[in-house]
Every structure is written in C-alpha cells, then in structure tokens.
Design a protein around this motif. Structure first.
Motif, PDB file in Angstrom:
ATOM      1  N   GLY A  44       6.537  -1.274  -6.030  1.00 46.41           N
ATOM      2  CA  GLY A  44       6.183  -1.360  -4.622  1.00 46.41           C
ATOM      3  C   GLY A  44       7.022  -0.380  -3.801  1.00 46.41           C
ATOM      4  N   PHE A  45       8.293  -0.261  -4.158  1.00 46.16           N
ATOM      5  CA  PHE A  45       9.171   0.731  -3.525  1.00 46.16           C
ATOM      6  C   PHE A  45       8.605   2.130  -3.719  1.00 46.16           C
ATOM      7  CE2 PHE A  45      12.564   3.846  -4.019  1.00 46.16           C
ATOM      8  CZ  PHE A  45      13.299   3.680  -2.852  1.00 46.16           C
ATOM      9  N   TYR A 222      -4.605   8.509  -3.148  1.00 40.53           N
ATOM     10  CA  TYR A 222      -5.510   7.954  -4.167  1.00 40.53           C
ATOM     11  C   TYR A 222      -4.714   7.231  -5.253  1.00 40.53           C
ATOM     12  CZ  TYR A 222      -9.150   7.537  -7.687  1.00 40.53           C
ATOM     13  OH  TYR A 222     -10.026   7.037  -8.606  1.00 40.53           O
ATOM     14  N   VAL A 223      -3.621   7.835  -5.707  1.00 39.26           N
ATOM     15  CA  VAL A 223      -2.791   7.230  -6.749  1.00 39.26           C
ATOM     16  C   VAL A 223      -2.208   5.902  -6.269  1.00 39.26           C
ATOM     17  CG1 VAL A 223      -0.679   7.510  -8.097  1.00 39.26           C
ATOM     18  CG2 VAL A 223      -2.255   9.429  -7.840  1.00 39.26           C
ATOM     19  N   ILE A 224      -1.750   5.872  -5.009  1.00 39.18           N
ATOM     20  CA  ILE A 224      -1.178   4.635  -4.454  1.00 39.18           C
ATOM     21  C   ILE A 224      -2.211   3.514  -4.475  1.00 39.18           C
ATOM     22  CG2 ILE A 224      -0.255   3.543  -2.365  1.00 39.18           C
ATOM     23  CD1 ILE A 224       0.735   6.380  -1.541  1.00 39.18           C
ATOM     24  N   SER A 225      -3.411   3.813  -3.983  1.00 40.39           N
ATOM     25  CA  SER A 225      -4.444   2.787  -3.841  1.00 40.39           C
ATOM     26  C   SER A 225      -5.075   2.401  -5.170  1.00 40.39           C
ATOM     27  CB  SER A 225      -5.529   3.281  -2.873  1.00 40.39           C
ATOM     28  OG  SER A 225      -6.579   2.358  -2.781  1.00 40.39           O
ATOM     29  N   PRO A 230      -2.464  -1.960  -7.070  1.00 45.70           N
ATOM     30  CA  PRO A 230      -3.089  -2.981  -7.924  1.00 45.70           C
ATOM     31  C   PRO A 230      -2.186  -3.448  -9.063  1.00 45.70           C
ATOM     32  CG  PRO A 230      -4.651  -1.239  -7.439  1.00 45.70           C
ATOM     33  CD  PRO A 230      -3.320  -0.767  -6.927  1.00 45.70           C
ATOM     34  N   GLU A 231      -1.407  -2.540  -9.646  1.00 45.07           N
ATOM     35  CA  GLU A 231      -0.509  -2.918 -10.726  1.00 45.07           C
ATOM     36  C   GLU A 231       0.569  -3.881 -10.239  1.00 45.07           C
ATOM     37  OE1 GLU A 231       1.439  -3.082 -14.442  1.00 45.07           O
ATOM     38  OE2 GLU A 231      -0.594  -2.521 -13.859  1.00 45.07           O
ATOM     39  N   THR A 232       1.110  -3.644  -9.028  1.00 44.59           N
ATOM     40  CA  THR A 232       2.179  -4.504  -8.524  1.00 44.59           C
ATOM     41  C   THR A 232       1.677  -5.889  -8.140  1.00 44.59           C
ATOM     42  OG1 THR A 232       1.906  -3.748  -6.226  1.00 44.59           O
ATOM     43  CG2 THR A 232       3.449  -2.525  -7.613  1.00 44.59           C
ATOM     44  N   HIS A 233       0.379  -6.039  -7.886  1.00 49.54           N
ATOM     45  CA  HIS A 233      -0.187  -7.320  -7.470  1.00 49.54           C
ATOM     46  C   HIS A 233      -0.830  -8.079  -8.630  1.00 49.54           C
ATOM     47  CE1 HIS A 233      -0.416  -6.641  -2.850  1.00 49.54           C
ATOM     48  NE2 HIS A 233       0.559  -5.930  -3.373  1.00 49.54           N
ATOM     49  N   ALA A 241       6.483  -7.111  -4.173  1.00 53.93           N
ATOM     50  CA  ALA A 241       5.935  -5.754  -4.149  1.00 53.93           C
ATOM     51  C   ALA A 241       5.823  -5.243  -2.719  1.00 53.93           C
ATOM     52  CB  ALA A 241       4.569  -5.736  -4.829  1.00 53.93           C
ATOM     53  N   THR A 242       5.404  -6.121  -1.801  1.00 49.75           N
ATOM     54  CA  THR A 242       5.285  -5.721  -0.407  1.00 49.75           C
ATOM     55  C   THR A 242       6.657  -5.448   0.210  1.00 49.75           C
ATOM     56  OG1 THR A 242       3.261  -7.037  -0.191  1.00 49.75           O
ATOM     57  CG2 THR A 242       4.368  -6.393   1.848  1.00 49.75           C
ATOM     58  N   LEU A 243       7.653  -6.254  -0.169  1.00 47.93           N
ATOM     59  CA  LEU A 243       9.023  -5.995   0.286  1.00 47.93           C
ATOM     60  C   LEU A 243       9.497  -4.629  -0.209  1.00 47.93           C
ATOM     61  CD1 LEU A 243      11.742  -6.848   1.540  1.00 47.93           C
ATOM     62  CD2 LEU A 243      12.287  -7.965  -0.652  1.00 47.93           C
ATOM     63  N   GLY A 244       9.232  -4.338  -1.483  1.00 49.88           N
ATOM     64  CA  GLY A 244       9.604  -3.042  -2.031  1.00 49.88           C
ATOM     65  C   GLY A 244       8.917  -1.907  -1.304  1.00 49.88           C
ATOM     66  N   LEU A 245       7.623  -2.087  -0.989  1.00 50.94           N
ATOM     67  CA  LEU A 245       6.884  -1.060  -0.257  1.00 50.94           C
ATOM     68  C   LEU A 245       7.510  -0.803   1.115  1.00 50.94           C
ATOM     69  CD1 LEU A 245       3.086  -0.543  -0.100  1.00 50.94           C
ATOM     70  CD2 LEU A 245       4.365  -0.661   2.040  1.00 50.94           C
ATOM     71  N   ALA A 246       7.882  -1.879   1.802  1.00 50.94           N
ATOM     72  CA  ALA A 246       8.477  -1.733   3.134  1.00 50.94           C
ATOM     73  C   ALA A 246       9.804  -0.980   3.056  1.00 50.94           C
ATOM     74  CB  ALA A 246       8.686  -3.108   3.767  1.00 50.94           C
ATOM     75  N   ILE A 247      10.628  -1.329   2.056  1.00 48.68           N
ATOM     76  CA  ILE A 247      11.931  -0.658   1.905  1.00 48.68           C
ATOM     77  C   ILE A 247      11.729   0.817   1.572  1.00 48.68           C
ATOM     78  CG2 ILE A 247      14.029  -0.544   0.501  1.00 48.68           C
ATOM     79  CD1 ILE A 247      13.768  -3.602   0.149  1.00 48.68           C
ATOM     80  N   GLY A 248      10.819   1.100   0.641  1.00 47.51           N
ATOM     81  CA  GLY A 248      10.553   2.488   0.269  1.00 47.51           C
ATOM     82  C   GLY A 248      10.034   3.302   1.427  1.00 47.51           C
ATOM     83  N   LEU A 249       9.155   2.697   2.231  1.00 44.52           N
ATOM     84  CA  LEU A 249       8.568   3.424   3.360  1.00 44.52           C
ATOM     85  C   LEU A 249       9.632   3.807   4.390  1.00 44.52           C
ATOM     86  CD1 LEU A 249       5.195   2.668   5.022  1.00 44.52           C
ATOM     87  CD2 LEU A 249       7.174   3.100   6.459  1.00 44.52           C
ATOM     88  N   VAL A 250      10.501   2.849   4.750  1.00 47.77           N
ATOM     89  CA  VAL A 250      11.481   3.158   5.794  1.00 47.77           C
ATOM     90  C   VAL A 250      12.566   4.104   5.287  1.00 47.77           C
ATOM     91  CG1 VAL A 250      11.039   1.020   7.060  1.00 47.77           C
ATOM     92  CG2 VAL A 250      12.837   1.057   5.325  1.00 47.77           C
TER      93      VAL A 250
END
Length: 260
Positions: A44-45, A222-225, A230-233, A241-250
């Motif tokens: 997710g990160f 495209y790779v992200i979506s 899908p793999e992280t969910h 996974a969503t927490l990791g995404l938020a940390i990676g984004l910021v």
C-alpha cells in the motif's frame, strides 16, 4: 552529478531505483519473512508513492510544460489527458499481448504452455517495472537532477516492498531462498532500460516533454489500479493497505516539494 548528461542521469537514477528491488528482497535470504498484513501495508505504501509521483512529479510538470508551448487554455489539458490514456493503454496492451502470470490472479495473455513458470513471473514484473524506469528517465530528461531525483528516490522506496513481495511469492512456489532473491533482483533491472529510453526521447525532442511525462504517469496509474491495490486488498488487510498508501503518498509529496 551536474556534469553528467540527462540521458546518463536517467540511466543511473533508474538503475539505483531498480536495485532497491534486490534490497527489499534481502529478508528472504535470512528466513525473516514479514506477515501478510505487513506486506500488504508495505505494498500500500508503494501504491501511495506511485500515486503521488504520478501527479506531483509527472502530471503537474506535464501541464506546466504544455502551457509553455500552447496559448489555448484547453490544449495543455487535452494533451495531458490523451497522453495519460495512451500510457494506460500501452500497459494494458502489454498485459493483453504478452504471456505472463500474476501472483494473485494466475496466467493472463496468450497461451504459453511452453514457457517455464519462472519466465511468466519475470514477464509480469517486467510489465510493471518498465513504466517506473520510464518515469525516472523522463524526470531526469525533463529537468535534470531536480526533476528526476524525487522520482528516483520515491520509486526506489516503493521498489523495496515490491521486491519482497515477489521473493516471498516465489518461495511459496517452491523456489530456494537464493533463487527467489535472485529473480526478484533481476526484475528490477528492466528499469534502467526504461530510464534510458525515457531520458533519451525527452532530451532529443523537447516538444515530446508533456507527452512523455503524462504517458509515464498513465502507465504507472494503470499498474496501481490493475495490480497493486487489488493485491493489497485480497487478504482482508484493506485498512493497513490504506494506511500504507496514505503514508507513501505524503512522503512522496514531501520529497517532491523538498527536492524539486
């Protein structure tokens, strides 16, 4: 660094970013495999880093570059939108035409019974890693160190959990620790090829700059979506996974503002 050409910077930057795939896979050599929840958080990160890089390091600079060349206010937006769709379509076409195998969904593309399974894995990861190298190369080709460094660092950071995910999946398929690590490391080596291509195209033809930036962004989106989220969910760890995404984004946003 300033004495190197943008093409060489693109190659070296994407080489370092690609090498982080091998670094991320190192734990499998010592039998220290993180839990599935931890791996989903780290992937997710990776998705968050790629998402931020797509917009802040590629799409916004693409709009700025297009606005410098076209007076018509609609033209820059139209160019970037078309280029994003072309980038997404190019990776989708590779997914459709090249035989490969995803760890989560199995075989895709043409029938390839004659190909060994390990090569199907390598082709799948190649499809996903090439756009990342392309993005780094385009960044260096567009604006030298200041344009490429945030992308190289961000993509290098997200390559580490991807490398671990590949190695762990190969262990699950019965490969030895050394072989799993070696294949994971090898998958990152396609990125310097993409980096060389991206930097070369942008350096040779400046009018292609907004197209190249937005095309690379579309390929990564495209790779992200299609694969990473899908793999992280898949295993019920959506919150991590969503927490990791938020940390990676910021973190990627901070790096882009700080280093760019």
């Amino acid at each position: 660094m300033d004495t190197l050409s943008p093409i060489m910077l693109g190659f070296l930057g994407s080489l370092v970013a690609g090498s982080m795939t091998a670094v991320g896979a190192i734990p499998v050599l010592f039998g220290r495999i993180p839990s599935r929840a931890t791996r989903d958080l780290s992937l997710g990160f990776a998705a968050g880093v790629m998402l931020a890089a797509s917009f802040f390091s590629l799409i916004i600079p693409a709009l700025d570059a297009a606005e410098m060349r076209y007076v018509n206010e609609a033209a820059p937006a139209a160019i970037v939108c078309v280029a994003i769709l072309l980038g997404m379509g190019a990776v989708a076409l590779m997914n459709e035409k090249l035989p490969h195998e995803h760890f989560s969904t199995g075989r895709e593309g043409p029938k390839a019974a004659s190909l060994r399974r390990v090569w199907l894995f390598i082709i799948a990861i190649t499809i996903h890693n090439f756009p990342e190298g392309l993005a780094v190369g385009v960044g260096f080709g567009a604006d030298g160190v200041s344009g490429g460094m945030p992308l190289a660092i961000g993509i290098g950071l997200q390559n580490a959990p991807e490398g671990l995910a590949v190695a762990v999946s190969l262990l699950g398929e019965g490969y030895s620790k050394v072989r799993a690590w070696g294949i994971a490391a090898l998958t990152g080596m396609v990125e310097p090829i993409g980096g060389l291509l991206g930097a070369g195209i942008i350096t040779i033809s400046e009018p292609l700059l907004p197209w190249g930036l937005a095309f690379a962004a579309g390929a990564m989106l495209y790779v992200i979506s299609h694969e990473i989220i899908p793999e992280t969910h898949r295993s019920g760890h959506q919150n991590k996974a969503t927490l990791g995404l938020a940390i990676g984004l910021v973190i990627m946003l901070f790096l882009d503002v700080w280093l760019g």
